[in-house]
Design a protein around this motif. Structure first.
Motif, short mmCIF file in Angstrom:
data_model
loop_
_atom_site.label_atom_id
_atom_site.label_comp_id
_atom_site.label_asym_id
_atom_site.label_seq_id
_atom_site.Cartn_x
_atom_site.Cartn_y
_atom_site.Cartn_z
N THR A 60 -8.18 -2.20 -7.51
CA THR A 60 -8.84 -2.67 -6.29
C THR A 60 -9.76 -3.84 -6.56
OG1 THR A 60 -10.66 -1.08 -6.52
CG2 THR A 60 -8.76 -0.39 -5.18
N VAL A 63 -7.18 -7.00 -6.72
CA VAL A 63 -6.38 -7.44 -5.56
C VAL A 63 -7.23 -8.34 -4.66
CG1 VAL A 63 -4.84 -5.44 -5.58
CG2 VAL A 63 -6.91 -5.38 -4.19
N THR A 69 -6.19 -2.73 4.01
CA THR A 69 -6.66 -1.53 3.32
C THR A 69 -5.50 -0.66 2.87
OG1 THR A 69 -8.66 -1.58 4.65
CG2 THR A 69 -8.16 0.49 3.54
N THR A 72 -3.85 -2.25 -0.09
CA THR A 72 -4.74 -2.13 -1.24
C THR A 72 -4.65 -0.73 -1.84
OG1 THR A 72 -6.26 -3.77 -0.33
CG2 THR A 72 -7.13 -2.31 -2.03
#
Length: 184
Positions: A60, A63, A69, A72
């Motif tokens: 995380t 990225v 979201t 991710t």
């Protein structure tokens, strides 16, 4: 820090807590369905959770922030699984190797009979001296008694264990022993 990274760090923290629990308390139970030696032990579960959690948290951080979201989470989960599987496999192999490690039994007086060694301190007839015996690859010193006097350096054979710390020995040296002279 994003909520996704925090969630993955919490999962990794749970894995570390399980690992600490397994080290402190010992293995509570194998979770294998078929038998007690199944592949899913507490250490393996801890490695999986730690790998998914910390691997996902690292992903995380790498990225781009513009990613949605859900994407991710998917990327972090994939990276976490890629990190977790080798960790879990290593934990399984290590715990199995430690569990199946051969150990030798503790030496007792019953292992002394038949041992060979050498006189360290002269053994007088009817009295005690000292011998060094080779047992299980170790040189151990014991009090020794003999029917005949034995000089230091005489090779001996244990006939009987008199106690946990004393043995009855006989010489295995050729008769007579060569006289090496007075070492003075």
């Amino acid at each position: 820090m994003s909520a996704v990274a925090t969630a993955f760090l919490v999962v990794g923290g749970i894995g570390v807590a399980l690992l600490v629990l397994s080290l402190v308390v010992g293995e509570i139970a194998h979770l294998g369905a078929a038998d007690a030696d199944g592949p899913v032990s507490l250490e393996v579960v801890a490695a999986l959770l730690g790998g998914v959690g910390f691997g996902g948290a690292a992903a995380t951080a790498l990225v781009p922030a513009s990613l949605s979201t859900s994407l991710t989470v998917l990327v972090a989960l994939l990276v976490g699984v890629v990190v977790a599987v080798p960790l879990a496999w290593g934990a399984y192999r290590l715990s199995r190797a430690l569990r199946d490690m051969p150990t030798t039994e503790t030496l007792t007086r019953h292992h002394l009979a038949g041992a060979q060694g050498v006189v360290v301190s002269a053994v007088p007839a009817g009295g005690f001296g000292e011998v060094r015996l080779d047992l299980a690859g170790q040189g151990l010193k014991y009090a020794a008694r003999s029917d005949a006097p034995l000089r230091a350096g005489t090779p001996v054979y244990v006939v009987e264990a008199l106690s946990e710390t004393a043995v009855h020995v006989v010489s295995t040296a050729p008769d007579p022993l060569p006289d090496l002279g007075d070492p003075a």
